[in-house]
Design a protein around this motif. Structure first.
Motif, mmCIF file in Angstrom:
data_model
loop_
_atom_site.group_PDB
_atom_site.id
_atom_site.type_symbol
_atom_site.label_atom_id
_atom_site.label_comp_id
_atom_site.label_asym_id
_atom_site.label_seq_id
_atom_site.Cartn_x
_atom_site.Cartn_y
_atom_site.Cartn_z
ATOM 1 N N ILE A 140 0.832 -1.209 0.000
ATOM 2 C CA ILE A 140 0.000 0.000 0.000
ATOM 3 C C ILE A 140 0.861 1.249 0.000
ATOM 4 C CG2 ILE A 140 -1.660 1.310 1.400
ATOM 5 C CD1 ILE A 140 -2.718 -1.533 2.313
ATOM 6 N N ILE A 141 1.929 1.244 0.767
ATOM 7 C CA ILE A 141 2.853 2.388 0.803
ATOM 8 C C ILE A 141 3.506 2.578 -0.563
ATOM 9 C CG2 ILE A 141 5.051 3.196 1.759
ATOM 10 C CD1 ILE A 141 4.152 1.757 4.414
ATOM 11 N N LYS A 177 11.224 -3.535 8.116
ATOM 12 C CA LYS A 177 10.898 -3.646 6.696
ATOM 13 C C LYS A 177 9.950 -2.520 6.271
ATOM 14 C CE LYS A 177 13.167 -7.375 5.489
ATOM 15 N NZ LYS A 177 14.263 -7.334 4.463
ATOM 16 N N ILE A 178 8.965 -2.220 7.099
ATOM 17 C CA ILE A 178 8.033 -1.125 6.789
ATOM 18 C C ILE A 178 8.767 0.215 6.800
ATOM 19 C CG2 ILE A 178 6.016 0.135 7.638
ATOM 20 C CD1 ILE A 178 4.975 -2.589 8.710
ATOM 21 N N LYS A 179 9.601 0.430 7.782
ATOM 22 C CA LYS A 179 10.374 1.681 7.876
ATOM 23 C C LYS A 179 11.267 1.850 6.641
ATOM 24 C CE LYS A 179 13.440 4.167 11.076
ATOM 25 N NZ LYS A 179 14.643 4.342 10.266
ATOM 26 N N GLU A 180 11.912 0.770 6.233
ATOM 27 C CA GLU A 180 12.773 0.816 5.045
ATOM 28 C C GLU A 180 11.964 1.168 3.801
ATOM 29 O OE1 GLU A 180 15.867 -2.155 2.628
ATOM 30 O OE2 GLU A 180 14.512 -2.964 4.153
ATOM 31 N N ALA A 181 10.776 0.579 3.666
ATOM 32 C CA ALA A 181 9.917 0.857 2.504
ATOM 33 C C ALA A 181 9.483 2.320 2.482
ATOM 34 C CB ALA A 181 8.699 -0.059 2.537
ATOM 35 N N LEU A 182 9.158 2.864 3.635
ATOM 36 C CA LEU A 182 8.760 4.275 3.726
ATOM 37 C C LEU A 182 9.909 5.192 3.296
ATOM 38 C CD1 LEU A 182 6.799 4.115 7.091
ATOM 39 C CD2 LEU A 182 5.843 4.975 4.938
ATOM 40 N N LYS A 184 12.438 4.568 1.403
ATOM 41 C CA LYS A 184 12.721 4.452 -0.025
ATOM 42 C C LYS A 184 11.775 5.310 -0.859
ATOM 43 C CE LYS A 184 14.851 -0.154 -0.269
ATOM 44 N NZ LYS A 184 14.686 -1.552 -0.766
ATOM 45 N N LYS A 185 10.582 5.569 -0.331
ATOM 46 C CA LYS A 185 9.583 6.371 -1.041
ATOM 47 C C LYS A 185 9.649 7.856 -0.668
ATOM 48 C CE LYS A 185 7.274 3.690 -3.811
ATOM 49 N NZ LYS A 185 7.062 4.027 -5.243
ATOM 50 N N GLY A 186 10.666 8.249 0.057
ATOM 51 C CA GLY A 186 10.838 9.665 0.361
ATOM 52 C C GLY A 186 10.140 10.143 1.620
ATOM 53 N N TYR A 187 9.713 9.212 2.467
ATOM 54 C CA TYR A 187 9.099 9.590 3.737
ATOM 55 C C TYR A 187 10.173 9.818 4.798
ATOM 56 C CZ TYR A 187 4.500 7.927 2.067
ATOM 57 O OH TYR A 187 3.327 7.739 1.376
ATOM 58 N N VAL A 188 9.867 10.706 5.724
ATOM 59 C CA VAL A 188 10.654 10.842 6.938
ATOM 60 C C VAL A 188 9.878 10.105 8.029
ATOM 61 C CG1 VAL A 188 11.705 12.418 8.593
ATOM 62 C CG2 VAL A 188 11.486 13.086 6.180
ATOM 63 N N ALA A 212 4.815 8.982 9.730
ATOM 64 C CA ALA A 212 5.626 9.213 8.526
ATOM 65 C C ALA A 212 4.921 10.184 7.593
ATOM 66 C CB ALA A 212 5.894 7.893 7.807
ATOM 67 N N ALA A 213 5.711 11.076 7.015
ATOM 68 C CA ALA A 213 5.219 12.023 6.012
ATOM 69 C C ALA A 213 6.337 12.301 5.026
ATOM 70 C CB ALA A 213 4.750 13.313 6.679
ATOM 71 N N LYS A 214 5.978 12.773 3.836
ATOM 72 C CA LYS A 214 6.977 13.025 2.803
ATOM 73 C C LYS A 214 7.902 14.186 3.214
ATOM 74 C CE LYS A 214 6.086 9.928 -0.354
ATOM 75 N NZ LYS A 214 5.933 10.192 -1.770
ATOM 76 N N LYS A 215 9.173 14.053 2.850
ATOM 77 C CA LYS A 215 10.166 15.087 3.165
ATOM 78 C C LYS A 215 9.745 16.437 2.603
ATOM 79 C CE LYS A 215 15.036 16.317 2.518
ATOM 80 N NZ LYS A 215 14.750 17.624 1.895
#
Length: 409
Positions: A140-141, A177-182, A184-188, A212-215
């Motif tokens: 989903i992320i 794994k979830i943190k890594e996926a976030l 990679k998509k530009g989330y902080v 988490a939110a986008k940088k």
């Protein structure tokens, strides 16, 4: 086409101007926020209902327990989807993609199951269901990129020693794994352990809250930020929990009696009586009952032992009630006038109060009280939600990340 687009641009600027005027110089959001949400592992929607009234509007709720779904339909209608996140992930992606077109604060929230994450669990590991749920969250992320992502769970969810062991493959740790996926998509990503007792709650229940939110959004809110807390700090702690008895005392007379919970008939009752005799607990009185939350009573402390507390015990909020039945059910103990005590059952309404909810929280009548308490117990405390998540959304809105003008989602 150019003429139409030009007129639309003028109209949008005029509406933005009206909103900015309402916000005023302080930047405080003074119009309905209409923040929307996709909520998975919904339970009784303690997440959605914990926000200030009118702040959050759930668009989709995912829940697989058919009894809970039946109840939720009376509250949310067709917004509730009776499915597991694994089988619903494709539809969730579509829903979030549509929602974020009209809401730049749309939040995707997950409280994945983790049956072996509890402190009482003898098995310090994840199981296959945990793996598939985490992979669905990652999907989903990756595919929907929700504006805001939040995940709630036991602190052990982020314990590196808790892993899912896969034959012939590396161990799998869902949180990392979830943190890594976030990322990679530009989330902080920011993760905190939040205990409602630190913010005036009568119950202690530390929970892991990932935010988490986008940088790019953090850059817009506060250019030059150094860490997540620069942009989204948590509110200050109050330093003192509320008293559990003052929180629920008006409900006590409605609770059923439990005539079997006596030192002669119940091991835990016998242990509690021994703690009273040895001075670890004050004998119950009319204005000073004892609460027993179904935990271990074999380790006496200066404030009681395990899940046992006197009313008025300073700085000692009650723990979460045991979610098992039988002899470990939570109870309220009153003096019997003969040096012993009588017991009343701990009701779902009491549990909801201790979790920070008002009496307006709807509870189902199609399940037994123990089942209701079990589902409630897997939910979120009001203060955990407001401190960790609502505060972040408020800061986004005040910082200029506001819903797009146009047709509501």
């Amino acid at each position: 086409l150019q003429k139409t687009l030009g007129g639309l641009e003028v109209d949008i600027k005029a509406q933005i101007g009206k909103i900015e005027k309402k916000m005023g110089d302080t930047g405080a959001w003074s119009v309905p926020t209409d923040v929307t949400a996709t909520i998975t592992f919904a339970g009784y929607d303690t997440f959605g209902q914990a926000f200030s009234p009118g702040f959050l509007r759930p668009l989709v709720l995912i829940e697989k327990d058919p009894r809970v779904v039946e109840f939720l339909k009376t509250v949310h209608g067709e917004k509730i989807k009776p499915r597991d996140i694994v089988e619903a992930s494709d539809d969730i992606v579509k829903d979030i993609k549509a929602a974020k077109l009209t809401d730049r604060n749309h939040i995707f929230h997950a409280s994945p199951e983790c049956t072996r994450c509890t402190p009482a669990s003898k098995h310090k590991e994840f199981i296959e269901d945990d793996y598939f749920q985490a992979e669905s969250i990652i999907k989903i992320i990756d595919e929907a990129e929700p504006p805001v992502v939040t995940i709630e769970n036991s602190p052990n969810y982020m314990n590196p020693d808790f892993v899912f062991k896969r034959a012939g493959k590396e161990d799998y740790q869902p949180y990392f794994k979830i943190k890594e996926a976030l990322e990679k998509k530009g989330y902080v990503v920011d993760t905190k352990i939040i205990d409602p007792a630190d913010y005036g709650g009568a119950m202690s229940r530390p929970r892991m809250i990932l935010r988490a939110a986008k940088k790019a959004d953090l850059d817009k809110i506060k250019p030059g930020w150094k860490n997540f807390d620069d942009v989204h700090p948590l509110p200050p702690k109050t330093g003192k929990p509320a008293d559990w008895w003052q929180t629920i005392k008006d409900l006590a007379h409605k609770a059923p009696d439990d005539v079997k919970f006596t030192p002669a008939k119940n091991k835990d009752a016998s242990k509690i009586q021994k703690m009273i005799d040895e001075g670890h607990l004050l004998a119950p009185a009319a204005d000073r009952p004892i609460i027993y939350m179904g935990g271990n009573v074999s380790r006496p402390t200066k404030t009681g032992g395990g899940g046992v507390r006197n009313a008025g015990t300073p700085d000692a909020p009650v723990p979460m009630p045991s979610l098992t039945g039988g002899r470990q059910k939570a109870r309220i103990l009153f003096s019997d006038g003969k040096g012993g005590f009588t017991a009343k059952e701990f009701t779902p309404e009491m549990q909801a109060r201790l979790m920070g909810f008002g009496d307006e929280l709807k509870l189902p009548d199609n399940m037994s009280p123990s089942q209701v308490k079990n589902v409630l117990g897997n939910g979120m405390h009001v203060l955990t939600t407001r401190v960790g998540i609502q505060s972040m959304l408020e800061q986004r809105i005040a910082g200029g990340i506001v819903p797009k003008i146009g047709k509501k989602s």
